[in-house]
Design a protein around this motif. Structure first.
Motif, PDB file in Angstrom:
ATOM      1  N   HIS A 132      52.994  51.041  75.252  1.00  0.00           N
ATOM      2  CA  HIS A 132      53.408  49.691  74.856  1.00  0.00           C
ATOM      3  C   HIS A 132      54.669  49.342  75.643  1.00  0.00           C
ATOM      4  CE1 HIS A 132      54.562  46.218  72.558  1.00  0.00           C
ATOM      5  NE2 HIS A 132      53.439  46.303  71.855  1.00  0.00           N
ATOM      6  N   PRO A 133      54.661  48.234  76.384  1.00  0.00           N
ATOM      7  CA  PRO A 133      55.781  47.927  77.275  1.00  0.00           C
ATOM      8  C   PRO A 133      57.093  47.624  76.552  1.00  0.00           C
ATOM      9  CG  PRO A 133      54.218  46.114  77.238  1.00  0.00           C
ATOM     10  CD  PRO A 133      53.601  47.234  76.456  1.00  0.00           C
ATOM     11  N   VAL A 134      57.030  47.218  75.290  1.00  0.00           N
ATOM     12  CA  VAL A 134      58.250  46.900  74.547  1.00  0.00           C
ATOM     13  C   VAL A 134      58.678  48.066  73.664  1.00  0.00           C
ATOM     14  CG1 VAL A 134      59.286  45.343  72.847  1.00  0.00           C
ATOM     15  CG2 VAL A 134      57.731  44.435  74.589  1.00  0.00           C
ATOM     16  N   PHE A 135      57.725  48.665  72.941  1.00  0.00           N
ATOM     17  CA  PHE A 135      58.064  49.670  71.938  1.00  0.00           C
ATOM     18  C   PHE A 135      57.897  51.102  72.419  1.00  0.00           C
ATOM     19  CE2 PHE A 135      56.438  45.910  69.541  1.00  0.00           C
ATOM     20  CZ  PHE A 135      57.687  45.438  69.176  1.00  0.00           C
ATOM     21  N   GLY A 136      57.273  51.286  73.590  1.00  0.00           N
ATOM     22  CA  GLY A 136      57.150  52.610  74.169  1.00  0.00           C
ATOM     23  C   GLY A 136      56.185  53.548  73.467  1.00  0.00           C
ATOM     24  N   VAL A 137      55.352  53.044  72.563  1.00  0.00           N
ATOM     25  CA  VAL A 137      54.412  53.920  71.866  1.00  0.00           C
ATOM     26  C   VAL A 137      53.174  54.150  72.731  1.00  0.00           C
ATOM     27  CG1 VAL A 137      55.207  53.268  69.551  1.00  0.00           C
ATOM     28  CG2 VAL A 137      53.350  52.006  70.611  1.00  0.00           C
ATOM     29  N   PRO A 138      52.601  55.363  72.651  1.00  0.00           N
ATOM     30  CA  PRO A 138      51.409  55.649  73.440  1.00  0.00           C
ATOM     31  C   PRO A 138      50.180  54.954  72.859  1.00  0.00           C
ATOM     32  CG  PRO A 138      52.017  57.568  72.137  1.00  0.00           C
ATOM     33  CD  PRO A 138      53.070  56.532  71.904  1.00  0.00           C
ATOM     34  N   LEU A 139      49.405  54.351  73.733  1.00  0.00           N
ATOM     35  CA  LEU A 139      48.213  53.599  73.352  1.00  0.00           C
ATOM     36  C   LEU A 139      46.996  54.170  74.063  1.00  0.00           C
ATOM     37  CD1 LEU A 139      49.690  50.012  73.867  1.00  0.00           C
ATOM     38  CD2 LEU A 139      49.510  51.249  71.695  1.00  0.00           C
ATOM     39  N   ARG A 140      45.839  53.979  73.453  1.00  0.00           N
ATOM     40  CA  ARG A 140      44.581  54.321  74.113  1.00  0.00           C
ATOM     41  C   ARG A 140      43.758  53.042  74.204  1.00  0.00           C
ATOM     42  NH1 ARG A 140      43.033  58.890  71.514  1.00  0.00           N
ATOM     43  NH2 ARG A 140      44.133  60.099  73.069  1.00  0.00           N
ATOM     44  N   VAL A 141      43.186  52.816  75.379  1.00  0.00           N
ATOM     45  CA  VAL A 141      42.356  51.643  75.626  1.00  0.00           C
ATOM     46  C   VAL A 141      40.893  52.092  75.650  1.00  0.00           C
ATOM     47  CG1 VAL A 141      41.821  49.777  77.239  1.00  0.00           C
ATOM     48  CG2 VAL A 141      44.197  50.582  76.997  1.00  0.00           C
ATOM     49  N   TYR A 142      40.089  51.414  74.852  1.00  0.00           N
ATOM     50  CA  TYR A 142      38.644  51.635  74.800  1.00  0.00           C
ATOM     51  C   TYR A 142      37.967  50.393  75.347  1.00  0.00           C
ATOM     52  CZ  TYR A 142      39.574  55.450  71.533  1.00  0.00           C
ATOM     53  OH  TYR A 142      40.008  56.608  70.951  1.00  0.00           O
ATOM     54  N   ALA A 143      36.714  50.538  75.777  1.00  0.00           N
ATOM     55  CA  ALA A 143      35.992  49.376  76.285  1.00  0.00           C
ATOM     56  C   ALA A 143      34.500  49.528  76.025  1.00  0.00           C
ATOM     57  CB  ALA A 143      36.251  49.203  77.783  1.00  0.00           C
ATOM     58  N   ILE A 144      33.845  48.384  76.014  1.00  0.00           N
ATOM     59  CA  ILE A 144      32.393  48.331  75.978  1.00  0.00           C
ATOM     60  C   ILE A 144      31.989  47.101  76.772  1.00  0.00           C
ATOM     61  CG2 ILE A 144      32.269  46.990  73.831  1.00  0.00           C
ATOM     62  CD1 ILE A 144      29.748  48.694  73.119  1.00  0.00           C
ATOM     63  N   ASP A 145      30.900  47.233  77.512  1.00  0.00           N
ATOM     64  CA  ASP A 145      30.404  46.040  78.194  1.00  0.00           C
ATOM     65  C   ASP A 145      29.005  45.722  77.675  1.00  0.00           C
ATOM     66  OD1 ASP A 145      28.417  47.348  79.798  1.00  0.00           O
ATOM     67  OD2 ASP A 145      29.910  47.802  81.304  1.00  0.00           O
ATOM     68  N   LEU A 146      28.536  44.589  78.066  1.00  0.00           N
ATOM     69  CA  LEU A 146      27.269  44.078  77.543  1.00  0.00           C
ATOM     70  C   LEU A 146      26.125  45.054  77.765  1.00  0.00           C
ATOM     71  CD1 LEU A 146      25.953  41.716  76.118  1.00  0.00           C
ATOM     72  CD2 LEU A 146      25.702  40.591  78.322  1.00  0.00           C
ATOM     73  N   THR A 147      26.130  45.766  78.883  1.00  0.00           N
ATOM     74  CA  THR A 147      25.033  46.699  79.171  1.00  0.00           C
ATOM     75  C   THR A 147      25.057  47.915  78.246  1.00  0.00           C
ATOM     76  OG1 THR A 147      26.273  47.920  80.855  1.00  0.00           O
ATOM     77  CG2 THR A 147      24.988  46.003  81.598  1.00  0.00           C
ATOM     78  N   GLU A 148      26.207  48.222  77.654  1.00  0.00           N
ATOM     79  CA  GLU A 148      26.334  49.387  76.753  1.00  0.00           C
ATOM     80  C   GLU A 148      26.121  49.015  75.290  1.00  0.00           C
ATOM     81  OE1 GLU A 148      29.833  51.690  79.227  1.00  0.00           O
ATOM     82  OE2 GLU A 148      30.368  50.049  77.892  1.00  0.00           O
ATOM     83  N   TYR A 149      26.181  47.732  74.991  1.00  0.00           N
ATOM     84  CA  TYR A 149      26.136  47.263  73.604  1.00  0.00           C
ATOM     85  C   TYR A 149      24.767  47.512  72.985  1.00  0.00           C
ATOM     86  CZ  TYR A 149      26.402  44.088  69.623  1.00  0.00           C
ATOM     87  OH  TYR A 149      26.368  43.544  68.368  1.00  0.00           O
ATOM     88  N   GLN A 150      24.770  48.096  71.794  1.00  0.00           N
ATOM     89  CA  GLN A 150      23.517  48.442  71.101  1.00  0.00           C
ATOM     90  C   GLN A 150      23.139  47.464  69.989  1.00  0.00           C
ATOM     91  OE1 GLN A 150      21.495  51.138  72.013  1.00  0.00           O
ATOM     92  NE2 GLN A 150      22.873  51.146  73.764  1.00  0.00           N
ATOM     93  N   GLY A 151      23.954  46.419  69.773  1.00  0.00           N
ATOM     94  CA  GLY A 151      23.661  45.420  68.755  1.00  0.00           C
ATOM     95  C   GLY A 151      23.298  46.034  67.490  1.00  0.00           C
TER      96      GLY A 151
END
Length: 177
Positions: free
Chosen positions: A158-177
């Motif tokens: 986090h650029p202000v608070f300095g806490v470690p973050l994890r970014v996750y992602a999904i795209d339309l081709t991976e989406y299982q609805g």
């Protein structure tokens, strides 16, 4: 007006009646411990948040939904989409997020609301990709993220608070609805 119904929830735009219950949620230190630096938010700050969330709806065509229980109409928090401007390298992405009052934790409401918001993003709004950003130690949110089918992409700070973050992602081709 954009609304989504799930088996137990109504996701909808914000009303004036939502201010006090959302401020009560934001005043709970346990709810807020994974948000920013963990500070609680007062009534005025919550009003500013809701105003900003509604502006994002108007500007982007998506935003954070107020989440209420279908049976009682009680506001239990929010779930939805936003642009993660707090993390400059992801300011071009769309983030899914949620915040629920503590009495509603552990009952599947966050997953139910998040699934509806993700479907809204990928199918209704035509987005190709959605990210989720969480504090690395927030295992409850990570469980919801995994249920959504999202995969870890990288870590950040986090650029202000300095806490470690994890970014996750999904795209339309991976989406299982």
């Amino acid at each position: 007006m954009t609304e989504i119904r799930t088996p137990r929830l109504l996701l909808r735009r914000w009303t004036d009646d939502d201010l006090v219950p959302m401020a009560e949620i934001n005043a709970d230190p346990e709810v807020m411990r994974w948000i920013g630096d963990g500070s609680v938010r007062d009534l005025e700050e919550t009003a500013e948040d809701i105003e900003r969330w509604e502006e994002e709806w108007d500007d982007e065509g998506f935003g954070l939904f107020a989440v209420e229980l279908l049976g009682s109409g009680e506001l239990i928090g929010f779930a939805g989409l936003s642009v993660p401007e707090f993390l400059p390298e992801l300011a071009h992405e769309v983030e899914i997020g949620w915040r629920l009052a503590r009495p509603f934790w552990g009952q599947g409401y966050a997953s139910e609301a998040a699934h509806a918001a993700l479907e809204f993003a990928l199918q209704d709004r035509g987005l190709d990709r959605v990210v989720a950003i969480t504090h690395i130690s927030n295992s409850a949110s990570e469980k919801v993220i995994h249920k959504l089918g999202m995969t870890p992409e990288r870590e950040a700070e986090h650029p202000v608070f300095g806490v470690p973050l994890r970014v996750y992602a999904i795209d339309l081709t991976e989406y299982q609805g």
